[in-house]
Design a protein around this motif. Structure first.
Motif, short mmCIF file in Angstrom:
data_model
loop_
_atom_site.label_atom_id
_atom_site.label_comp_id
_atom_site.label_asym_id
_atom_site.label_seq_id
_atom_site.Cartn_x
_atom_site.Cartn_y
_atom_site.Cartn_z
N GLY A 411 9.81 86.13 47.81
CA GLY A 411 10.62 87.31 48.11
C GLY A 411 11.85 86.95 48.93
O GLY A 411 12.93 87.54 48.74
N GLY A 412 11.71 85.99 49.83
CA GLY A 412 12.87 85.53 50.61
C GLY A 412 13.93 84.89 49.73
O GLY A 412 15.14 85.07 49.95
N ILE A 413 13.49 84.12 48.72
CA ILE A 413 14.44 83.52 47.78
C ILE A 413 15.22 84.62 47.05
O ILE A 413 16.44 84.54 46.89
N TRP A 414 14.51 85.65 46.63
CA TRP A 414 15.15 86.74 45.90
C TRP A 414 16.14 87.52 46.77
O TRP A 414 17.27 87.76 46.39
N ILE A 415 15.69 87.94 47.95
CA ILE A 415 16.51 88.83 48.76
C ILE A 415 17.77 88.14 49.24
O ILE A 415 18.80 88.79 49.47
N LEU A 416 17.74 86.82 49.38
CA LEU A 416 18.93 86.09 49.81
C LEU A 416 20.06 86.21 48.79
O LEU A 416 21.24 86.11 49.15
N GLN A 417 19.73 86.49 47.55
CA GLN A 417 20.75 86.58 46.52
C GLN A 417 21.59 87.86 46.62
O GLN A 417 22.59 88.00 45.92
N ALA A 435 31.48 89.65 38.79
CA ALA A 435 31.23 88.30 39.29
C ALA A 435 30.03 88.30 40.25
O ALA A 435 29.19 87.40 40.21
N LEU A 436 29.97 89.32 41.11
CA LEU A 436 28.83 89.43 42.03
C LEU A 436 27.53 89.61 41.25
O LEU A 436 26.49 89.03 41.60
N LEU A 437 27.59 90.41 40.18
CA LEU A 437 26.39 90.64 39.38
C LEU A 437 25.96 89.35 38.67
O LEU A 437 24.77 89.02 38.61
N ALA A 438 26.93 88.61 38.14
CA ALA A 438 26.61 87.35 37.46
C ALA A 438 26.05 86.32 38.45
O ALA A 438 25.08 85.61 38.15
N GLY A 439 26.67 86.25 39.63
CA GLY A 439 26.18 85.33 40.65
C GLY A 439 24.76 85.66 41.08
O GLY A 439 23.91 84.77 41.23
N TRP A 440 24.50 86.96 41.26
CA TRP A 440 23.15 87.40 41.60
C TRP A 440 22.16 86.97 40.52
O TRP A 440 21.07 86.47 40.83
N ALA A 441 22.51 87.16 39.24
CA ALA A 441 21.61 86.81 38.13
C ALA A 441 21.33 85.31 38.11
O ALA A 441 20.18 84.88 37.93
N VAL A 442 22.36 84.49 38.32
CA VAL A 442 22.17 83.04 38.33
C VAL A 442 21.24 82.64 39.47
O VAL A 442 20.31 81.84 39.30
N GLY A 443 21.47 83.20 40.67
CA GLY A 443 20.64 82.87 41.82
C GLY A 443 19.19 83.29 41.61
O GLY A 443 18.26 82.55 41.95
N GLU A 474 17.50 65.34 48.07
CA GLU A 474 16.68 65.71 49.22
C GLU A 474 15.86 66.96 48.88
O GLU A 474 16.26 67.78 48.05
N ILE A 475 14.72 67.11 49.54
CA ILE A 475 13.88 68.29 49.35
C ILE A 475 14.39 69.40 50.28
O ILE A 475 14.47 69.21 51.50
N GLY A 476 14.74 70.53 49.71
CA GLY A 476 15.29 71.62 50.52
C GLY A 476 14.79 72.96 50.05
O GLY A 476 14.12 73.09 49.01
N TYR A 477 15.14 73.98 50.81
CA TYR A 477 14.71 75.35 50.52
C TYR A 477 15.36 75.85 49.23
O TYR A 477 16.58 75.83 49.09
N ILE A 478 14.55 76.29 48.29
CA ILE A 478 15.05 76.74 47.00
C ILE A 478 16.00 77.92 47.15
O ILE A 478 17.00 78.02 46.45
N GLY A 479 15.68 78.83 48.07
CA GLY A 479 16.51 80.01 48.25
C GLY A 479 17.93 79.68 48.63
O GLY A 479 18.89 80.32 48.17
N VAL A 484 23.72 79.04 47.10
CA VAL A 484 24.95 78.27 46.90
C VAL A 484 25.44 78.41 45.46
O VAL A 484 26.63 78.60 45.21
N LEU A 485 24.52 78.34 44.50
CA LEU A 485 24.89 78.54 43.10
C LEU A 485 25.42 79.95 42.88
O LEU A 485 26.42 80.16 42.18
#
Length: 536
Positions: A411-417, A435-443, A474-479, A484-485
């Protein structure tokens, strides 16, 4: 673990549960407004809370059963890596100081109840608003479930409900009763119930933590002995001792940063914020809320104390309740269990209200029944708040309890988008809505697919929230990687869409809306009647 039911601890816990239940129902009469049939009243407490009520409400909202159960459980299982929650709660307050007052002001001027209300008004896009609303509801569901897991952990340690061989209905009956009472007073009193109960919850938590960090180390031979035994455990396990290995430092840092960015994207955080009566209340709270971070650091140490005390549990979420039962007199163990249980009831109530508000304002009214009256909105929101709790309860009763934390991290990964649309929109109108909608979908897609591919000893999929960062190794937080994407896609597409003059939507806000305070003329008074009457 003690055999049978701990009657004294259960009695004390039941006493506090009954106390907050009475308070929950009486809250309906607290600061009662002339018109109770509106989301402003039921869902935001009339936007009337001052500094201290807001402080307790936000504290009760943010420092939950997850705090009491999962943070020290993470320290118990992984060592100092579990302390990631401490730096992220330190990072978050300077961040929210910059944007929460602006969100409060524009919401006050336009009557926004949810973040999706603001996104729709700012960018003139119901599609983007719907995406934010759905994300908020999805991210909130496992968070509510985690609170119920906290209650269940307390019940298990007290021996309530019988063993694994007990019939499921009898075993889960105490949780069903707690759920039913929570649902009833939330339906009746709205946000005023958790606001009032938060005073009891936070007082109990501070008392329990203060006693625990003094009393338990004394019984265990001091903090030196506590740290030595914890270090021995992790050294023997091959993890290198208390301090995370170098390979885990990227995970630690990115999880802390990503969690800080995500915390006030959650609907329940915003609901508590918008219930304040002025932007100055918000500013003051961002300066005094770090007191909870001090408590959180002390709370995390309980994980090491559980190791030193020789607590052995199959489910790490039982480690701290079991520590309390082993180390405290029965009557004070009951106080500690009550603190955990009430620490679950308060945020669960706020979360269900926040999710219901999103559905009502940004799905039901925007797409199903645009002509819905304030009374109808309130009625629908009350019903949905019950359904949300039922969904969380079904999750807890039908799934392995050990997966609750991992789904909350998903849920944290999702809400960050939703960060670019919400926080970006508070400072600039430059980003294009598409653009915001497309970025949200990619994330969302990247974050979900990446998390699906993470396995753990107990789960084949969604077993964690860390994975290799593309291009860095490196291993990092997926969210954070997904964010960033998301941001990159949003920026690139904004340049493209602006270059081709794609329709940008109508912005119903104005610069002065973002600094307005209580008592300033509302925007409705300055707009033509037809515009002022239009639903925001």
């Amino acid at each position: 673990m003690k055999d049978g039911v701990n009657g004294v601890a259960l009695g004390v816990c039941v006493f506090f549960f009954l106390l907050v239940t009475v308070m929950g129902f009486l809250a309906a009469r607290w600061r009662r407004a002339e018109n109770e049939h509106s989301l402003d009243e039921w869902g935001l407490g009339g936007r009337s809370f001052g500094t201290w009520v807001t402080w307790f409400l936000l504290g009760g909202d943010l420092y939950t059963a997850y705090t009491f159960v999962a943070v020290p459980a993470a320290v118990y299982a992984t060592g100092a890596a579990g302390f990631f929650a401490v730096p992220y709660t330190i990072l978050v307050y300077p961040l929210i100081f910059t944007f929460l007052p602006r969100l409060w002001s524009v919401s006050h001027r336009h009557g926004y109840v949810t973040t999706s209300d603001f996104v729709r008004g700012r960018f003139g896009s119901k599609s983007l608003s719907l995406a934010v609303a759905l994300t908020g509801i999805l991210a909130t569901m496992p968070y509510i479930a985690l609170q119920l897991v906290g209650i269940q952990a307390v019940l298990d340690v007290m021996g309530v409900g019988g063993g694994d061989s007990t019939r499921w209905f009898v075993k889960d009956l105490p949780l069903l009763i707690a759920f039913g009472v929570l649902a009833a007073y939330t339906y009746s009193s709205g946000l005023r119930a958790p606001a009032l109960i938060a005073f009891v919850k936070d007082t109990l938590i501070y008392i329990v933590i203060a006693v625990a960090v003094i009393y338990i180390p004394i019984k265990l031979g001091g903090f030196g002995e506590v740290f030595a035994k914890a270090d021995q455990k992790f050294t023997e396990a091959g993890s290198g001792g208390l301090v995370p290995a170098a390979a885990g430092q990227w995970t630690y840092a990115t999880l802390a940063l990503g969690s800080a960015l995500a915390l006030f994207m959650y609907p329940h955080s915003i609901t508590a914020t918008l219930s304040s009566r002025s932007r100055e209340v918000i500013r003051r709270n961002t300066t005094i809320l770090p007191l909870y971070s001090l408590m959180l650091g002390l709370l995390a140490l309980l994980g090491f104390m559980a190791i030193a005390a020789g607590v052995q549990v199959k489910n790490g979420q039982l480690a701290i309740p079991q520590l309390f039962e082993n180390m405290f007199p029965d009557w004070f163990a009951g106080v500690a269990f009550a603190a955990i249980a009430i620490g679950a009831l308060v945020p669960a109530a706020i979360m269900s209200i926040a999710a219901a508000n999103l559905f009502t304002r940004n799905i039901y009214k925007d797409f199903i029944r645009p002509q819905a009256t304030p009374r109808e909105e309130t009625r629908v929101s009350k019903i949905v708040s019950l359904l949300v709790k039922v969904g969380a309860l079904a999750f807890v009763l039908t799934m392995d309890k050990t997966v609750a934390i991992n789904f909350q991290l998903l849920g944290g990964i999702w809400i960050l988008q939703t960060f670019p649309a919400l926080v970006g929109g508070l400072f600039t109108r430059w980003f294009h809505r598409w653009a915001l909608l497309a970025g949200w979908a990619v994330g969302m897609v990247y974050g979900t697919v990446a998390a699906y591919g993470v396995a753990s000893p107990t789960q084949k999929h969604f077993g964690g929230s860390a994975k290799e960062i593309p291009g860095l190794g490196e291993i990092g937080y997926i969210g954070l990687t997904a964010f960033v994407l998301n941001a990159a896609v949003t920026v690139v597409l904004t340049f493209v869409l602006r270059a081709v003059n794609a329709p940008q939507g109508v912005d119903e806000t104005r610069p002065e809306d973002y600094t307005a305070d209580a008592g300033d003329p509302g925007v409705e008074a300055e707009l033509p009647p037809a515009t002022a009457a239009a639903p925001h």
